[in-house]
Each structure stands twice: as structure tokens, then as C-alpha cells.
Scaffold this motif. Structure first.
Motif, PDB file in Angstrom:
ATOM      1  N   THR A  27     -67.487 -10.781  15.267  1.00 36.23           N
ATOM      2  CA  THR A  27     -66.378 -11.270  16.082  1.00 36.23           C
ATOM      3  C   THR A  27     -65.177 -11.615  15.222  1.00 36.23           C
ATOM      4  OG1 THR A  27     -67.968 -12.156  17.674  1.00 36.23           O
ATOM      5  CG2 THR A  27     -65.726 -12.992  17.802  1.00 36.23           C
ATOM      6  N   ASP A  28     -65.403 -12.240  14.084  1.00 35.46           N
ATOM      7  CA  ASP A  28     -64.301 -12.572  13.181  1.00 35.46           C
ATOM      8  C   ASP A  28     -63.634 -11.309  12.649  1.00 35.46           C
ATOM      9  OD1 ASP A  28     -64.798 -15.251  13.559  1.00 35.46           O
ATOM     10  OD2 ASP A  28     -65.945 -15.493  11.690  1.00 35.46           O
ATOM     11  N   GLN A  29     -64.426 -10.282  12.340  1.00 33.51           N
ATOM     12  CA  GLN A  29     -63.853  -9.020  11.865  1.00 33.51           C
ATOM     13  C   GLN A  29     -63.029  -8.354  12.963  1.00 33.51           C
ATOM     14  OE1 GLN A  29     -67.141  -6.684  10.507  1.00 33.51           O
ATOM     15  NE2 GLN A  29     -66.976  -7.425   8.404  1.00 33.51           N
ATOM     16  N   VAL A  30     -63.508  -8.382  14.181  1.00 36.15           N
ATOM     17  CA  VAL A  30     -62.775  -7.770  15.290  1.00 36.15           C
ATOM     18  C   VAL A  30     -61.461  -8.504  15.521  1.00 36.15           C
ATOM     19  CG1 VAL A  30     -62.829  -7.342  17.778  1.00 36.15           C
ATOM     20  CG2 VAL A  30     -64.806  -6.793  16.383  1.00 36.15           C
ATOM     21  N   LYS A  31     -61.488  -9.822  15.424  1.00 31.16           N
ATOM     22  CA  LYS A  31     -60.246 -10.595  15.568  1.00 31.16           C
ATOM     23  C   LYS A  31     -59.252 -10.218  14.472  1.00 31.16           C
ATOM     24  CE  LYS A  31     -62.141 -14.670  17.838  1.00 31.16           C
ATOM     25  NZ  LYS A  31     -62.443 -16.101  17.715  1.00 31.16           N
ATOM     26  N   GLN A  32     -59.738 -10.032  13.263  1.00 31.54           N
ATOM     27  CA  GLN A  32     -58.876  -9.643  12.148  1.00 31.54           C
ATOM     28  C   GLN A  32     -58.299  -8.244  12.385  1.00 31.54           C
ATOM     29  OE1 GLN A  32     -60.912  -9.443   8.421  1.00 31.54           O
ATOM     30  NE2 GLN A  32     -59.038  -9.243   7.221  1.00 31.54           N
ATOM     31  N   TRP A  33     -59.122  -7.314  12.825  1.00 25.76           N
ATOM     32  CA  TRP A  33     -58.639  -5.950  13.114  1.00 25.76           C
ATOM     33  C   TRP A  33     -57.593  -5.977  14.219  1.00 25.76           C
ATOM     34  CZ3 TRP A  33     -64.181  -3.629  13.652  1.00 25.76           C
ATOM     35  CH2 TRP A  33     -64.746  -3.496  12.394  1.00 25.76           C
ATOM     36  N   ARG A  34     -57.833  -6.803  15.230  1.00 24.91           N
ATOM     37  CA  ARG A  34     -56.894  -6.894  16.345  1.00 24.91           C
ATOM     38  C   ARG A  34     -55.556  -7.440  15.866  1.00 24.91           C
ATOM     39  NH1 ARG A  34     -57.188 -10.777  21.570  1.00 24.91           N
ATOM     40  NH2 ARG A  34     -55.456  -9.833  22.680  1.00 24.91           N
ATOM     41  N   ALA A  35     -55.591  -8.461  15.028  1.00 27.17           N
ATOM     42  CA  ALA A  35     -54.348  -9.030  14.499  1.00 27.17           C
ATOM     43  C   ALA A  35     -53.588  -7.995  13.672  1.00 27.17           C
ATOM     44  CB  ALA A  35     -54.650 -10.269  13.665  1.00 27.17           C
ATOM     45  N   MET A  36     -54.321  -7.245  12.838  1.00 28.17           N
ATOM     46  CA  MET A  36     -53.671  -6.218  12.033  1.00 28.17           C
ATOM     47  C   MET A  36     -53.118  -5.107  12.928  1.00 28.17           C
ATOM     48  SD  MET A  36     -55.947  -5.827   8.566  1.00 28.17           S
ATOM     49  CE  MET A  36     -57.382  -5.226   9.401  1.00 28.17           C
ATOM     50  N   GLY A  37     -53.848  -4.751  13.962  1.00 25.08           N
ATOM     51  CA  GLY A  37     -53.404  -3.696  14.875  1.00 25.08           C
ATOM     52  C   GLY A  37     -52.162  -4.097  15.640  1.00 25.08           C
ATOM     53  N   LEU A  38     -52.131  -5.340  16.115  1.00 20.51           N
ATOM     54  CA  LEU A  38     -50.951  -5.808  16.837  1.00 20.51           C
ATOM     55  C   LEU A  38     -49.745  -5.892  15.917  1.00 20.51           C
ATOM     56  CD1 LEU A  38     -52.463  -8.563  19.158  1.00 20.51           C
ATOM     57  CD2 LEU A  38     -51.671  -6.294  19.788  1.00 20.51           C
TER      58      LEU A  38
END
Length: 68
Positions: A27-38
Motif C-alpha cells: 500500500t505504501d508503494q502504491v501511494k508513492q507510485w500514485r504521487a509520482m504519477g500525479l
């Protein structure tokens, strides 16, 4: 059901606890990917806007040359 109670009482590690720990990492990795993607989408959006305005200005400038 009796097996679950026996495992808990015997002091063995609960497999569900291990899964929850792993899911928190994911979940923490997905949040990080989402932040980078946005952030990446924001940069691309700003660049596209700048390019569009530049292109529109160029077309307007060229049309003024031929309009005279």
C-alpha cells in the motif's frame, strides 16, 4: 474453527498478521507510485499547455504576415 483456536493458543505466528504487514508495504508503494504519477501528469499538463499556447501564437503570427 478448532484449528484456528489451537494455532492461536499455541503461540505460532498468525499468517494473517504476516499478510497484513506485507499489504502495508504494498500500500505504501502504491501511494508513492500514485504521487509520482500525479506529479508527472502535472508536469506534462503544464508543458502541453505551454506548447499549445506557443503553437497558437505562432500560427497567429504567421497568419498576420499573410493577411497584410
Amino acid at each position: 474453527m478448532g484449528l484456528l483456536i489451537f494455532r492461536s493458543a499455541s503461540g505460532e505466528r498468525d499468517p494473517i498478521t504476516d499478510q497484513v504487514k506485507d499489504s502495508k508495504k504494498v500500500t505504501d508503494q502504491v501511494k508513492q507510485w500514485r504521487a509520482m504519477g500525479l506529479g508527472g501528469l502535472g508536469v506534462v499538463g503544464i508543458a502541453s499547455t505551454a506548447l499549445g499556447i506557443s503553437l497558437a501564437s505562432s500560427i497567429e503570427w504567421i497568419s498576420r504576415l499573410f493577411h497584410k
